[in-house]
Design an enzyme around this catalytic site. Sequence first.
Site, short mmCIF file in Angstrom:
data_model
loop_
_atom_site.label_atom_id
_atom_site.label_comp_id
_atom_site.label_asym_id
_atom_site.label_seq_id
_atom_site.Cartn_x
_atom_site.Cartn_y
_atom_site.Cartn_z
N LYS A 1 0.83 -1.23 0.00
CA LYS A 1 0.00 0.00 0.00
C LYS A 1 0.86 1.27 0.00
O LYS A 1 0.52 2.25 -0.64
CB LYS A 1 -0.96 -0.04 1.18
N ASP B 1 -5.72 -2.72 -6.38
CA ASP B 1 -6.40 -3.58 -5.42
C ASP B 1 -6.24 -2.99 -4.01
O ASP B 1 -5.34 -2.18 -3.77
CB ASP B 1 -5.80 -5.00 -5.46
C1 7JV Z 1 -0.28 -9.52 4.40
O1 7JV Z 1 -1.50 -8.86 4.62
C2 7JV Z 1 -2.63 -9.65 4.28
C3 7JV Z 1 -3.87 -8.89 4.55
C4 7JV Z 1 -4.43 -8.98 5.83
C5 7JV Z 1 -5.64 -8.31 6.12
C6 7JV Z 1 -6.28 -7.57 5.13
C7 7JV Z 1 -5.71 -7.48 3.86
C8 7JV Z 1 -4.51 -8.12 3.57
C9 7JV Z 1 -3.97 -7.98 2.18
C10 7JV Z 1 -4.83 -8.26 1.10
C11 7JV Z 1 -4.37 -8.11 -0.20
O2 7JV Z 1 -5.16 -8.37 -1.29
C12 7JV Z 1 -3.05 -7.71 -0.46
N1 7JV Z 1 -2.61 -7.56 -1.75
C13 7JV Z 1 -1.32 -7.19 -1.97
N2 7JV Z 1 -0.44 -6.95 -0.99
C14 7JV Z 1 -0.83 -7.03 0.31
O3 7JV Z 1 0.02 -6.77 1.20
C15 7JV Z 1 -2.19 -7.44 0.63
C16 7JV Z 1 -2.66 -7.56 1.95
MG MG Z 2 -4.37 -7.53 -3.13
#
Ligand code: 7JV
Ligand code: MG
Length: 214
Positions: A144, A169
């Site tokens: 992010k 995303d």
């Molecule tokens: C490591 O965190 C995982 C997580 C935990 C809670 C909420 C969202 C996410 C999340 C969801 C995603 O689609 C993601 N896409 C790309 N890079 C990310 O860090 C990422 C993180």
């Molecule tokens: Mg993602």
Amino acid sequence: TQSTRPQRLLHAVQKNATRGDPRSVVKAIDNFCRQKEWAMNVGDEKGCILDSVVSEVNPVTVLELGTYCGYSTVRIASLLPPRAKIITLEFNPDYAKIARQVIAWAGLEDKIQVVEGPSGEWIPKMKEQFGVKTFDLVFLDHWKDRYLPDTKLLEDCGLLRKGTILLADNVICPGTPDYLEYVRNSPRYKSQYFKSHLEYTKAEDGLEKSVFLG
Ligand SMILES: COCc1ccccc1-c1cc(O)c2[nH]cnc(=O)c2c1
Ligand SMILES: [Mg+2]
């Protein structure tokens, strides 16, 4: 020694998907994540929005920031015309290793180039290293805090053209507030939010589609 989640995801693909059938690879990963272990793939709900944007843009050159296990890479590549190519950047070498095997299982190696390393270092080298002029579509799905700086870097390196589509995303969860503020207020972008859910959950998330106006 204990396996990692990406390794278990790859084994689920090799067990349940048909070699050379990208859609069966996508389905096998979604089933693994719904039934066994959550993993940070864009997932099927946001994936359908991704599919519709890819089909509308019909890109010849795609940049993906953040490969992870290659789920969205395979999903995008399965919709591309014959000569189209994706360059996908992955910072984590363990993820890159798994992604290459998932991509190979789908039979899409010829369309996809997995590049390991920091996006901030690779973006300025795109033209000289990969002969890229400009990207037709950029899918931001890495970290992010890198969405905004990498977008500015893409602008500064002349890698965006009038009409290039940025699709991001996780703009709600984990959330990219500085990126959203930029693309929604800059006169150089026309931005649109696609409300959805965090992959495999009921939490809100969404994709932000932004057209670079040049
Ligand atoms: C490591 O965190 C995982 C997580 C935990 C809670 C909420 C969202 C996410 C999340 C969801 C995603 O689609 C993601 N896409 C790309 N890079 C990310 O860090 C990422 C993180
Ligand atoms: Mg993602």
